[in-house]
Design a protein around this motif. Structure first.
Motif, PDB file in Angstrom:
ATOM      1  N   ALA A 295       0.819  -1.201   0.000  1.00  0.00           N
ATOM      2  CA  ALA A 295       0.000   0.000   0.000  1.00  0.00           C
ATOM      3  C   ALA A 295       0.860   1.261   0.000  1.00  0.00           C
ATOM      4  N   GLU A 296       2.127   1.137   0.464  1.00  0.00           N
ATOM      5  CA  GLU A 296       2.984   2.314   0.556  1.00  0.00           C
ATOM      6  C   GLU A 296       4.072   2.325  -0.506  1.00  0.00           C
ATOM      7  N   LEU A 297       4.603   1.156  -0.824  1.00  0.00           N
ATOM      8  CA  LEU A 297       5.830   1.107  -1.619  1.00  0.00           C
ATOM      9  C   LEU A 297       5.686   0.280  -2.891  1.00  0.00           C
ATOM     10  N   VAL A 298       4.455   0.133  -3.420  1.00  0.00           N
ATOM     11  CA  VAL A 298       4.205  -0.700  -4.598  1.00  0.00           C
ATOM     12  C   VAL A 298       4.635  -2.137  -4.276  1.00  0.00           C
ATOM     13  N   ALA A 299       5.844  -2.543  -4.680  1.00  0.00           N
ATOM     14  CA  ALA A 299       6.298  -3.879  -4.307  1.00  0.00           C
ATOM     15  C   ALA A 299       7.637  -3.813  -3.601  1.00  0.00           C
ATOM     16  N   GLY A 300       8.011  -2.626  -3.073  1.00  0.00           N
ATOM     17  CA  GLY A 300       9.275  -2.513  -2.366  1.00  0.00           C
ATOM     18  C   GLY A 300      10.453  -2.732  -3.296  1.00  0.00           C
ATOM     19  N   TYR A 301      11.477  -3.425  -2.775  1.00  0.00           N
ATOM     20  CA  TYR A 301      12.742  -3.505  -3.501  1.00  0.00           C
ATOM     21  C   TYR A 301      12.639  -4.232  -4.825  1.00  0.00           C
ATOM     22  N   PHE A 302      11.597  -5.041  -5.051  1.00  0.00           N
ATOM     23  CA  PHE A 302      11.532  -5.697  -6.377  1.00  0.00           C
ATOM     24  C   PHE A 302      10.473  -5.097  -7.298  1.00  0.00           C
ATOM     25  N   SER A 303      10.111  -3.827  -7.072  1.00  0.00           N
ATOM     26  CA  SER A 303       9.136  -3.170  -7.947  1.00  0.00           C
ATOM     27  C   SER A 303       9.523  -3.255  -9.420  1.00  0.00           C
ATOM     28  N   GLU A 304      10.815  -3.075  -9.725  1.00  0.00           N
ATOM     29  CA  GLU A 304      11.235  -2.968 -11.119  1.00  0.00           C
ATOM     30  C   GLU A 304      11.641  -4.315 -11.711  1.00  0.00           C
ATOM     31  N   TYR A 305      11.529  -5.386 -10.938  1.00  0.00           N
ATOM     32  CA  TYR A 305      12.051  -6.660 -11.431  1.00  0.00           C
ATOM     33  C   TYR A 305      11.012  -7.397 -12.254  1.00  0.00           C
ATOM     34  N   THR A 306      11.436  -7.826 -13.435  1.00  0.00           N
ATOM     35  CA  THR A 306      10.561  -8.584 -14.331  1.00  0.00           C
ATOM     36  C   THR A 306      10.575 -10.059 -13.902  1.00  0.00           C
ATOM     37  N   PRO A 307       9.606 -10.860 -14.417  1.00  0.00           N
ATOM     38  CA  PRO A 307       9.275 -12.131 -13.789  1.00  0.00           C
ATOM     39  C   PRO A 307      10.391 -13.043 -13.307  1.00  0.00           C
ATOM     40  N   MET A 308      11.354 -13.435 -14.162  1.00  0.00           N
ATOM     41  CA  MET A 308      12.254 -14.478 -13.692  1.00  0.00           C
ATOM     42  C   MET A 308      13.173 -13.971 -12.587  1.00  0.00           C
ATOM     43  N   ARG A 309      13.583 -12.712 -12.682  1.00  0.00           N
ATOM     44  CA  ARG A 309      14.439 -12.150 -11.629  1.00  0.00           C
ATOM     45  C   ARG A 309      13.645 -11.996 -10.339  1.00  0.00           C
ATOM     46  N   PHE A 310      12.396 -11.581 -10.488  1.00  0.00           N
ATOM     47  CA  PHE A 310      11.506 -11.517  -9.330  1.00  0.00           C
ATOM     48  C   PHE A 310      11.376 -12.907  -8.702  1.00  0.00           C
ATOM     49  N   ALA A 311      11.278 -13.931  -9.577  1.00  0.00           N
ATOM     50  CA  ALA A 311      11.147 -15.300  -9.072  1.00  0.00           C
ATOM     51  C   ALA A 311      12.383 -15.702  -8.267  1.00  0.00           C
ATOM     52  N   LEU A 312      13.565 -15.237  -8.687  1.00  0.00           N
ATOM     53  CA  LEU A 312      14.774 -15.556  -7.916  1.00  0.00           C
ATOM     54  C   LEU A 312      14.704 -14.933  -6.528  1.00  0.00           C
ATOM     55  N   PHE A 313      14.192 -13.692  -6.444  1.00  0.00           N
ATOM     56  CA  PHE A 313      14.011 -13.070  -5.126  1.00  0.00           C
ATOM     57  C   PHE A 313      13.058 -13.909  -4.273  1.00  0.00           C
ATOM     58  N   GLN A 314      11.944 -14.341  -4.879  1.00  0.00           N
ATOM     59  CA  GLN A 314      10.972 -15.151  -4.147  1.00  0.00           C
ATOM     60  C   GLN A 314      11.605 -16.449  -3.670  1.00  0.00           C
TER      61      GLN A 314
END
Lengths: 118, 337
Positions: free
Chosen positions: B225-244
């Protein structure tokens, strides 16, 4: 002993390779169409103004500094924890003094307002 | 073949063993574990909120996360304008590798451990905190204000909770007189007069581990609600998946460490009939670990998010003094008992 750390190094390398592999698959499979507007950083729909790499609040540094000090102290306590049984009461008194000094430092930081998110 | 040749051959065998072990651990624990946990999280959240959850892909939706992964692999990868490309790419990889390195010192059963390091829990504390470097790097490299703030908040939160976590580890080390995870499991069950200290350390560890995993009630780094998605806002799917992957891997690893330090690791209340000590140990170990994971998910879907000042107050003004005092109590118990 060196073998232990060889394991750690190999795990880090293999892990990095296996984590990069899916990025390679994306590079092969995913569609690509790059144009300037697509790469604008997201700022809730408006055109971003200024750089993200600007000044940010000093409070992050305060917590970082406090953490660094305490974390280093914690490292000193590990060897003590392992040999306490052999050293007995004297080591316990010494550690009480050490933790007491650490407690005074925490109280000082608290009093000075370094732990307030203001 | 001379002695040198023999040593060379031994090294090659050992090296092969390292690589295969690393690949196996990565596949089953650092990738398979999180895939299962994401599904479990969705099923448990659905159950708690009286919904059905994933249902259509495979029987009862058990293939949902596999299907999601296949979809993520086909998505375009975008690097934001003026981002730091090298750091932007390195950050999710670092987070995923940190989650893998945790597993080296986790004992699954008697004799089943990648490497029984003599500094086991210190090593765990060191590598699990690599995650924060990855998150901070990712947030900074994105050239996005939400990412930067999310990354900084995450760093402030994670370093604050690392201290109580470290003191809990120290309490266990003091009581058992060792840092090796195997010998800590062997020292359990703890003598009854250690219980006050052990229970306090366990509670502090559980709270701090929840905060380290950035989970509700401590999920401020990605407060949507405050930061969109925080530190991974700009990450596209596969890189986001690595964070997850890194995040759920760290969750599973800290649950496994909690099991090792406080729940007796591979030791069960009774021996399973007809299986060897290894299978028996693994079954009990996994049962306990997933019970801890379930508890953390239950907490996540029950409590609201806390505010950042409350969050830091809990760590610095309650957990840290309590765990410092607890360490002294543990020392007294060891010297007297």
């Amino acid at each position: 002993m060196p073998l232990d750390w060889a394991y750690v190094a190999v795990f880090a390398l293999v892990g990095a390779v296996m984590a990069v592999l899916p990025l390679g698959v994306v590079w092969l499979l995913a569609p690509r169409s790059q144009y300037a507007h697509k790469r604008i950083p997201y700022e809730s729909g408006i055109v971003p103004f200024g750089e993200a790499w600007s000044q940010f609040h000093v409070r992050y540094y305060l917590f970082g500094l406090a953490f660094l000090l305490f974390d280093i102290e914690v490292i000193y306590i590990y060897p003590w924890a392992v040999v306490l049984r052999e050293l007995g009461g004297f080591a316990l008194v010494e550690m009480a003094v050490f933790l007491g000094v650490l407690g005074v430092a925490l109280a000082y930081a608290w009093k000075k307002g370094a732990l307030e998110w203001a | 073949m001379g002695l040198g040749g023999l040593l060379d051959a031994l090294w090659q065998v050992e090296f092969l063993r390292m690589v295969v072990l690393a690949a196996v651990v990565f596949t089953f624990l650092a990738v398979g574990g999180p895939l299962f946990l994401v599904l479990a999280e969705r099923k448990i959240s659905a159950w708690i909120q009286a919904r059905v959850g994933p249902k259509h892909v495979g029987p009862h939706g058990i293939l949902q996360t596999v299907a999601d992964t296949v979809k993520l692999l086909q998505k375009e990868s975008i690097v934001p304008h003026r981002a730091d490309v090298v750091l932007f790419t390195a950050a999710p990889v670092l987070v995923a590798v940190a989650a893998l390195l945790d597993w080296i010192v986790i004992p699954f059963a008697p004799g089943v451990i990648v490497r029984d390091l003599n500094v086991g829990i210190l090593y765990f504390a060191a590598v699990s905190s690599l995650t924060v470097i990855g998150i901070l790097t990712g947030g900074w490299a994105s050239n996005n204000k939400y990412s930067l703030l999310g990354g900084l908040r995450s760093a402030a939160q994670m370093v604050s909770y690392e201290l109580p976590l470290g003191f809990s580890l120290l309490v266990v080390a003091t009581l058992t007189g060792t840092l090796s995870t195997v010998r800590i499991v062997e020292a359990q069950p703890y003598p009854a007069h250690f219980y006050p200290s052990v229970i306090v350390a366990a509670v502090v560890f559980l709270i701090a581990a929840t905060a380290e995993a950035n989970r509700i009630p401590f999920d401020l780094p990605e407060a949507e609600a405050e930061l969109v998605a925080g530190y991974f806002s700009e990450y596209t799917p596969m890189r986001f998946a690595l964070f997850q992957l890194g995040e759920y891997g760290a969750l599973l690893a800290s649950s496994a460490l909690f099991t090792t330090l406080f729940l007796g690791g591979w030791k069960g209340p009774f021996a399973l009939p007809g299986v060897g000590p290894v299978v028996d140990g693994m079954v009990w170990f996994l049962l306990k670990t997933y019970a801890v994971v379930f508890f953390l998910m239950w907490v996540r879907w029950t409590y609201p998010r806390s505010r950042i000042d409350q969050l830091l107050n809990v760590s610095w003004k309650i957990l840290l003094p309590v765990s410092m005092a607890n360490l002294l109590v543990a020392g007294v118990l060891v010297v007297l008992g």
